[in-house]
Design a protein around this motif. Structure first.
Motif, mmCIF file in Angstrom:
data_model
loop_
_atom_site.group_PDB
_atom_site.id
_atom_site.type_symbol
_atom_site.label_atom_id
_atom_site.label_comp_id
_atom_site.label_asym_id
_atom_site.label_seq_id
_atom_site.Cartn_x
_atom_site.Cartn_y
_atom_site.Cartn_z
ATOM 1 N N HIS A 69 17.851 -79.647 23.203
ATOM 2 C CA HIS A 69 19.666 -80.476 23.130
ATOM 3 C C HIS A 69 20.368 -80.863 22.283
ATOM 4 C CE1 HIS A 69 21.190 -76.944 26.214
ATOM 5 N NE2 HIS A 69 20.219 -77.546 26.548
ATOM 6 N N GLY A 248 23.997 -80.293 29.296
ATOM 7 C CA GLY A 248 22.880 -78.811 28.636
ATOM 8 C C GLY A 248 21.808 -78.926 29.374
ATOM 9 N N GLU A 252 20.210 -76.878 32.563
ATOM 10 C CA GLU A 252 18.892 -76.061 32.588
ATOM 11 C C GLU A 252 17.803 -76.595 33.648
ATOM 12 O OE1 GLU A 252 17.035 -74.366 29.289
ATOM 13 O OE2 GLU A 252 19.002 -75.495 27.594
ATOM 14 N N SER A 341 30.203 -78.126 29.424
ATOM 15 C CA SER A 341 28.881 -78.425 28.706
ATOM 16 C C SER A 341 28.193 -76.659 29.849
ATOM 17 C CB SER A 341 28.223 -78.948 29.433
ATOM 18 O OG SER A 341 28.255 -80.057 28.390
ATOM 19 N N TYR A 342 29.107 -76.596 31.093
ATOM 20 C CA TYR A 342 29.318 -75.571 32.215
ATOM 21 C C TYR A 342 29.431 -74.124 30.863
ATOM 22 C CZ TYR A 342 29.767 -72.472 35.289
ATOM 23 O OH TYR A 342 29.793 -71.103 36.433
ATOM 24 N N TRP A 345 26.596 -73.307 29.151
ATOM 25 C CA TRP A 345 25.877 -72.485 29.920
ATOM 26 C C TRP A 345 25.844 -71.213 30.170
ATOM 27 C CZ3 TRP A 345 24.874 -71.439 34.600
ATOM 28 C CH2 TRP A 345 23.823 -71.000 35.277
ATOM 29 N N SER A 349 23.854 -68.359 29.812
ATOM 30 C CA SER A 349 22.916 -67.547 30.926
ATOM 31 C C SER A 349 23.222 -66.337 30.687
ATOM 32 C CB SER A 349 23.016 -68.089 31.264
ATOM 33 O OG SER A 349 24.446 -67.740 32.062
#
Length: 349
Positions: A69, A248, A252, A341-342, A345, A349
């Motif tokens: 990241h 980030g 993960e 950030s979510y 993601w 994803s």
């Protein structure tokens, strides 16, 4: 006219020094973090060495998630949250990963909370010497107990005393950093100690007849602790993009801990705990904290539930005298970094 020339020279020198100072100051303000040979910014991260605090960090480092990241972490170990918070305030670390003090020092203006790790519901414990006569929390009345003031252990102790109707002023609470507190206990200097795992291992090895009187889960949810990541104020203001990169990578790591816990914790164990405990101990002790999925955290951030839980712990710090007055967590918790950030993601994803 010659008599005025030295004054003109001195004035010119002062002007030149002023320009140089200004240029130096600007250079320092814009220099930012140092970088690795690959050009990644290096972020100094202070941490407490306990599974509830540093598991995400070690997993992210070992799996190369932070580098993926765009950042590199430089871990710096601390023994107590108080010392860690002082380092964060002084700027010797950019970011701190901590437990209970996440709800105290940021409320006093030291750092901005930007990322939660977990909810610690059973990491704190009360131990008593075999000859102390202490068999319950109520037995602490009139006795001495040692702990690290203003920490997860102290919050647990305060809640336990309150739940059992024991006035904290009826016993003597001795303040010491936790390694010193445990050392004083096992050497027989004090009859009881409030600690957090894995310091219980020291007690079990050096005082095998000691008795664990109570643990945080006995007083859940009042004694639960929100642990997570706090950025130095200046770093938070100047580098929100780097905090987003940390987050980030954390997303993960958290996903891996949720969906493949055995493999993830084996990685964490091999990296940071193999020298002090068995893998079985690591797996067992990790259960003392409660993890949430990335989706669940997103709902807690959005609903204000995270801030409410941080605020509940902050009120305890006010009660024990660690904070002068209650401060709305909205003033020191930045939920936007996780939320943004979510969302990124979730798309990937």
């Amino acid at each position: 006219m010659r008599g005025h020339r030295p004054r003109r020279i001195v004035t010119a020198l002062f002007a030149l020094l002023g320009v140089l100072t200004l240029l130096t100051s600007c250079a320092l303000e814009t220099s930012g973090p140092r970088t690795t040979a690959e050009g990644l910014p290096v972020i100094k991260v202070g941490y407490l060495h306990t599974l509830a605090v540093d598991s995400h960090m070690w997993l992210g480092i070992e799996e190369g998630l932070f580098e993926k990241h765009g950042v590199a972490l430089e871990p710096v170990k601390f023994d107590t949250g108080t010392a860690l918070s002082q380092a964060l305030s002084g700027g010797s670390v950019d970011v701190a990963v901590m437990g209970a003090v996440l709800s105290s020092f940021p409320a006093q203006g030291v750092g901005k909370v930007f990322l939660a790790n977990d909810i610690e519901f059973d990491t704190a414990q009360l131990w008593a010497a075999p000859s102390s006569g202490i068999r319950s929390v109520a037995d602490l009345k009139g006795k001495q107990v040692i702990t690290a003031s203003g920490t997860t252990a102290h919050v647990f102790l305060h809640n336990a005393l309150r739940a059992e109707g024991v006035d904290p002023s009826s016993l003597k609470i001795i303040n010491a950093d936790l390694p010193s507190a445990v050392s004083a206990f096992v050497s027989g200097q004090v009859p009881a100690v409030a600690l957090w795992v894995p310091f219980d291992e020291t007690v079990e090895k050096q005082m095998p007849d000691a008795r664990m009187v109570a643990s945080a889960k006995d007083y859940y949810p009042q004694s639960s602790i929100v642990g997570g990541w706090v950025a130095n104020n200046n770093f938070h203001e100047a580098n929100p993009d780097l905090l987003s990169k940390i987050t980030g990578a954390w997303l993960e790591a958290n996903d891996l801990l949720i969906n493949d816990r055995q493999r993830a914790l084996t990685i964490v164990h091999d990296a940071a705990y193999a020298g002090s405990q068995s893998l079985d101990d690591t797996l067992r002790r990790f259960e003392f904290a409660r993890l949430y999925t990335n989706d669940e955290w997103a709902r807690m951030y959005a609903s204000g539930d995270l801030e409410r839980q941080i605020g509940d712990i902050e009120r305890i710090f006010v009660e024990i005298g660690g904070i002068d007055k209650y401060v709305d967590p909205a003033e020191f918790v930045d939920t936007s970094i996780y939320t943004n950030s979510y969302n990124n993601w979730k798309v990937g994803s």
